[in-house]
Scaffold this active site. Structure first.
Site, short mmCIF file in Angstrom:
data_model
loop_
_atom_site.label_atom_id
_atom_site.label_comp_id
_atom_site.label_asym_id
_atom_site.label_seq_id
_atom_site.Cartn_x
_atom_site.Cartn_y
_atom_site.Cartn_z
N GLU A 1 0.85 -1.20 0.00
CA GLU A 1 0.00 0.00 0.00
C GLU A 1 0.88 1.25 0.00
O GLU A 1 1.85 1.30 0.75
CB GLU A 1 -0.86 0.03 1.27
CG GLU A 1 -1.76 -1.16 1.42
CD GLU A 1 -2.40 -1.26 2.82
OE1 GLU A 1 -2.18 -0.34 3.64
OE2 GLU A 1 -3.08 -2.25 3.07
N LYS B 1 2.33 4.54 1.20
CA LYS B 1 2.30 5.17 2.53
C LYS B 1 2.02 6.65 2.36
O LYS B 1 2.89 7.43 2.00
CB LYS B 1 3.63 4.95 3.24
CG LYS B 1 3.60 5.42 4.70
CD LYS B 1 4.85 4.97 5.44
CE LYS B 1 4.78 5.30 6.92
NZ LYS B 1 4.69 6.73 7.21
N ASP C 1 1.31 10.45 3.02
CA ASP C 1 1.88 11.37 3.98
C ASP C 1 0.80 12.34 4.45
O ASP C 1 0.64 13.43 3.95
CB ASP C 1 3.02 12.15 3.31
CG ASP C 1 4.00 12.66 4.34
OD1 ASP C 1 3.81 12.35 5.53
OD2 ASP C 1 4.93 13.38 3.96
N TYR D 1 -7.01 2.12 5.48
CA TYR D 1 -6.04 1.06 5.21
C TYR D 1 -6.09 -0.11 6.19
O TYR D 1 -5.36 -1.08 6.02
CB TYR D 1 -4.62 1.62 5.12
CG TYR D 1 -4.18 2.48 6.28
CD1 TYR D 1 -4.05 1.96 7.56
CD2 TYR D 1 -3.89 3.83 6.08
CE1 TYR D 1 -3.66 2.76 8.61
CE2 TYR D 1 -3.50 4.64 7.13
CZ TYR D 1 -3.38 4.09 8.40
OH TYR D 1 -2.99 4.88 9.44
N LYS E 1 10.72 3.11 3.19
CA LYS E 1 10.68 4.55 2.97
C LYS E 1 11.35 4.95 1.66
O LYS E 1 12.34 4.35 1.25
CB LYS E 1 11.38 5.27 4.14
CG LYS E 1 10.75 5.02 5.49
CD LYS E 1 9.34 5.58 5.61
CE LYS E 1 9.33 7.06 5.88
NZ LYS E 1 9.52 7.41 7.27
N CYS F 1 27.01 41.52 -16.39
CA CYS F 1 26.93 40.08 -16.63
C CYS F 1 28.20 39.39 -16.12
O CYS F 1 29.31 39.80 -16.47
CB CYS F 1 26.75 39.82 -18.12
SG CYS F 1 26.93 38.09 -18.58
N CYS G 1 30.22 38.16 -19.40
CA CYS G 1 30.79 39.00 -20.45
C CYS G 1 30.95 40.46 -20.03
O CYS G 1 31.50 41.26 -20.78
CB CYS G 1 29.92 38.92 -21.72
SG CYS G 1 28.37 39.81 -21.57
N CYS H 1 21.24 39.80 -19.37
CA CYS H 1 22.50 40.34 -19.83
C CYS H 1 22.23 40.99 -21.18
O CYS H 1 21.55 40.42 -22.04
CB CYS H 1 23.51 39.21 -19.98
SG CYS H 1 24.82 39.58 -21.15
N CYS I 1 27.91 37.86 -25.78
CA CYS I 1 28.13 37.24 -24.47
C CYS I 1 28.43 35.77 -24.68
O CYS I 1 27.67 35.04 -25.33
CB CYS I 1 26.88 37.40 -23.60
SG CYS I 1 26.98 36.46 -22.07
#
Ligand code: IVH
Length: 752
Positions: free
Chosen positions: A120, A122, A124, A231, A321, A415, A418, A433, A439
């Protein structure tokens, strides 16, 4: 729909309303198949509320009216669980799982070749216990410390998929346990809503579910999108014979109307369990709720009993897990990466941390708006998230651990690659830039894009080689690639004769392409693969595309003229003898076009000053706010496309590329796709992510062949998002919009 017993007594009417509402609620929440409009449901619901208010003696514990929540409480009462709510032992590796199976066999001294399990997801969320007495939901509690929890009955009643009355109401006591959660799309929507109301934004779906369940005012809980999956059972004292396996027990609970996770599966052996774990690990991102692992439970209930418990966990179950997707670490520095279009992305340099199954030392901060929104500083302890194949990102700062000496994250003025000025207007999220092709970073990223598989598909030209080609000034523009010779390539590090030949072949091979690919390769800002293809289909040539202005894409039309008026005007102009121009033409328009206003005549004559042009006008051009001529190209994109082709550097480069021999068959570009059937007619698809068995082109062609439409960006008009692995913002957006999302197997099912 039937309106119920006529002239019935309140008691009868109430009974009928409850049954009808229950029926429709189940269709909606459990089967996803509503039969009546929401408004109709609300009407019946309100009728029930007011009848019950008038006749309080007729109120019962199973009335759907209780789902709206009740009077706020001062505090929750304590509930002692009849049977402790336990936790689970953990497994982190395959070996842990094999050891678990071995321990079980040793204890059971079984001769069976394999132990059967149930796997199944799990979830959360939050564990709760639900008590049904003679089929009626009478009490619900949190897990608390496992022995004593809190009575949250009114809050649990608001969960739409939780039955207030069980089907075939078994006589006696039935306690079940399950997990309350909020799914990912609802979480995104909830937070958006919270933000809009300036209310607290939740960190994750789990916190949102926990916070919502523990509200003293259940009427607020009622507005939260809580779901539940059952469950297991707690104590059961009913007058029916119970199943003797966990799997059959789940099926029995399902037959009573309790929601069971459809992903739960029976497994023949621990080996099968591990396979299931790996499949789910891959699918994790695509599930619409968060899971943090897989629970494996011995299926045979007699065996479960024989195995019993150790401290607070059963010996017969284990949680395998998944690697944690979030971790905390220190933000050491922030660098700025320059992309293909010059956009500067802040990149976090982190104290390396293990997250999502890998060591992470860099993570994206997306853009400066995000940095500001999240309030992150250098020196902060930050939460880093790495989910699936998605690029790791900094989620937030841990304020409780903020040190005294923190440094603001500043956008650089020039930049970093460049030295050109960085352009950052009010809209700092798209700081760029200004160096353009001067560049180095933009050149490198532009070239990487140009040669990529979906663009010109030049195999073997990786980042390292591109870097060398630029550094040695052998390649400035993409067209320079087509001038490379064997001699020049052999000067590069690590390039031998064979590699050079292969590369030259690949470059030569790439010349034969399609217009769509070529346009995509040019890297026009915001123009992705699908839009490039749409532009190719629409214009059929680079020249036609380059000649279009923004008005062409979005004809602005005449203010206040709708579609049908535009159409009748076009018909009128075509039919009649019209004065050539000037005053007579204006007067003719005034007398002959019904309801036309003076300013509309003025606008019309400005655009179409004489009879000849007026007779050729298209209805779409007259209509105000007309749709874009090219699917998916709105005003922003049209402006970017037009600006791109207005730049002489770009048109010169396109000419050089064409001169070096790049070609496509013009026929193809304007040819319609062959439609084989219309099973998907009227549906609009967006494709995102990586797929294992089909390319995106193939998927697109297959969808179109069945009459579907494929576009490049997700909007509320999208019917289905076809989502492969490592999907990014399109998936997030589709989830937020609550669109249908299918994965590769869903696609295959769809395509038959
Ligand atoms: S069985 C005696 N099954 O995990 C068995 N628990 O660490 C007790 N959980 O508190 C739990 N999905 O909140 C079980 N399919 C599932 C589950 C599940 C989530 C949670 C539950 C429990 C925790 C145990």
């Amino acid at each position: 729909m039937a309106s119920g017993p006529p002239n019935s007594k309140p008691a009868e009417r109430i009974l009928w309303l409850r049954e009808t509402l229950d029926h429709h609620s189940k269709l909606y929440h459990t089967f996803d198949q509503p039969e009546i409009p929401d408004a109709e449901y609300d009407k019946l619901f309100n009728e029930l509320l007011s009848l019950e208010e008038k006749h309080p003696a007729l109120q019962t514990a199973d009335s759907p009216s209780l789902r709206v929540g009740g009077q706020p409480l001062d505090k929750f009462d304590k509930v002692t669980h009849r049977q402790a709510m336990l936790s689970l032992g953990n497994a982190f590796t395959e070996k842990d799982l094999i050891d678990f199976d071995k321990r079980i066999r040793d204890r059971l001294k079984t001769s069976e070749s394999a132990i059967g399990y149930v796997a199944e997801p799990k979830l959360d969320g939050l564990a709760v216990s639900l008590t049904y007495q003679d089929g009626l939901f009478v009490q619900g509690a949190t897990r608390g410390n496992g022995q004593v929890g809190e009575d949250i009955t009114p809050n649990l009643r608001t969960i739409k998929s939780l039955p207030l009355k069980l089907a075939n109401a078994p006589a006696g006591l039935l306690e079940v346990r399950g997990e309350v959660f909020i799914d990912k799309p609802s979480f995104v929507a909830l937070n958006r809503d919270q933000q809009a109301r300036d209310a607290k934004v939740f960190v994750n779906p789990r916190n949102a579910a926990a916070g919502s369940l523990r509200l003293l005012d259940s009427s607020i809980t009622a507005s939260r999108p809580l779901r539940i999956y059952i469950y297991s059972t707690g104590p059961v004292e009913v007058d029916t014979t119970l199943p003797d396996t966990h799997w059959d027990m789940l099926q029995w609970l399902k037959s009573l109307g309790l929601p069971i996770n459809p992903e739960s599966k029976k497994q023949k052996s621990i080996t099968e369990c591990h396979k299931y774990y790996q499949t789910m690990l891959k699918r994790r991102e695509k599930l619409d709720y968060e899971i943090d692992g897989i629970v494996f439970k011995v299926d045979n209930l007699l065996q479960q009993q024989q195995l019993g418990f150790v401290s607070r966990a059963p010996r017969w179950a284990i949680a395998h897990k998944f690697p944690a997707e979030e971790a905390t670490t220190e933000l050491l520095a922030v660098d700025f990466q320059v992309g293909r279009t010059g956009a500067l992305t802040p990149v976090a340099r982190l104290e390396p941390v293990f997250v999502g199954g890998a060591m992470v030392s860099n993570a994206t901060l997306h853009n400066m708006d995000e940095v500001a929104r999240k309030g992150i500083y250098i020196g902060d302890t930050v939460i880093v998230r790495r989910a699936g194949d998605v690029i790791p990102e900094v989620v937030s700062a841990v304020l409780s651990q903020r040190p005294a000496n923190i440094t603001e994250i500043m956008l650089p003025e020039v930049c970093p690659e460049c030295g050109s000025v960085v352009i950052a207007s009010d809209d700092i999220s798209v700081a760029k830039c200004s160096g353009s092709f001067n560049c180095k970073a933009q050149r490198r990223e532009g070239l990487k894009h140009f040669v990529s598989r979906r663009a010109m598909n030049i195999d073997g030209l990786g980042e390292k080689l591109i870097e060398q080609l630029i550094d040695r000034q052998m390649v400035q523009w993409p067209s320079d690639l087509y001038q490379l010779t064997k001699e020049s390539l052999l000067q590069l590090d690590l390039v031998k004769d064979k590699t050079a030949t292969k590369l030259l072949n690949a470059i030569e091979h790439s010349k034969e392409t399609t217009l769509g690919r070529f346009l995509f390769a040019l890297g026009i800002p915001e123009v992705g693969e699908t839009t490039a293809e749409q532009l190719a289909q629409h214009f059929g040539s680079v020249e036609a595309l380059a000649a279009a202005d923004v008005d062409y894409y979005l004809p602005r039309g005449i203010e206040g003229i709708g579609k049908s008026r535009a159409e009748s005007m076009v018909a009128l102009f075509a039919d009649q003898d019209i004065p050539e121009n000037g005053e007579p033409l204006a007067a003719w328009l005034k007398d002959n076009v019904p309801r036309i206003k003076p300013d509309q005549i003025e606008q019309l004559l400005q655009k179409y000053p004489n009879a000849t042009v007026l007779k050729q006008v298209d209805a779409n051009d007259l209509q105000s706010k007309s749709a874009s001529r090219v699917e998916g190209v709105g005003e922003t994109m049209a402006t970017l496309i037009v600006a791109f082709f207005n730049n002489k550097q770009h048109t010169d480069e396109i000419q050089r590329l064409i001169d070096s021999g790049i070609r496509w068959s013009t026929g193809d570009a304007v040819m319609e796709d062959t439609v084989t059937d219309d099973a998907l007619a009227g549906k609009t698809f967006v494709i995102t992510g990586k797929f294992n068995n089909m390319s995106r082109d193939e998927i697109s062609a297959a969808l179109k062949a069945r009459g579907g439409k494929v576009t490049g960006s997700v909007s509320k008009n999208t019917s289905v998002l076809v989502c492969g692995e490592a999907a990014g913002s399109k998936l997030t957006k589709a989830e937020a919009l609550g669109l249908e999302i299918i994965d590769e197997s869903g696609l295959q099912a769809l395509l038959g």
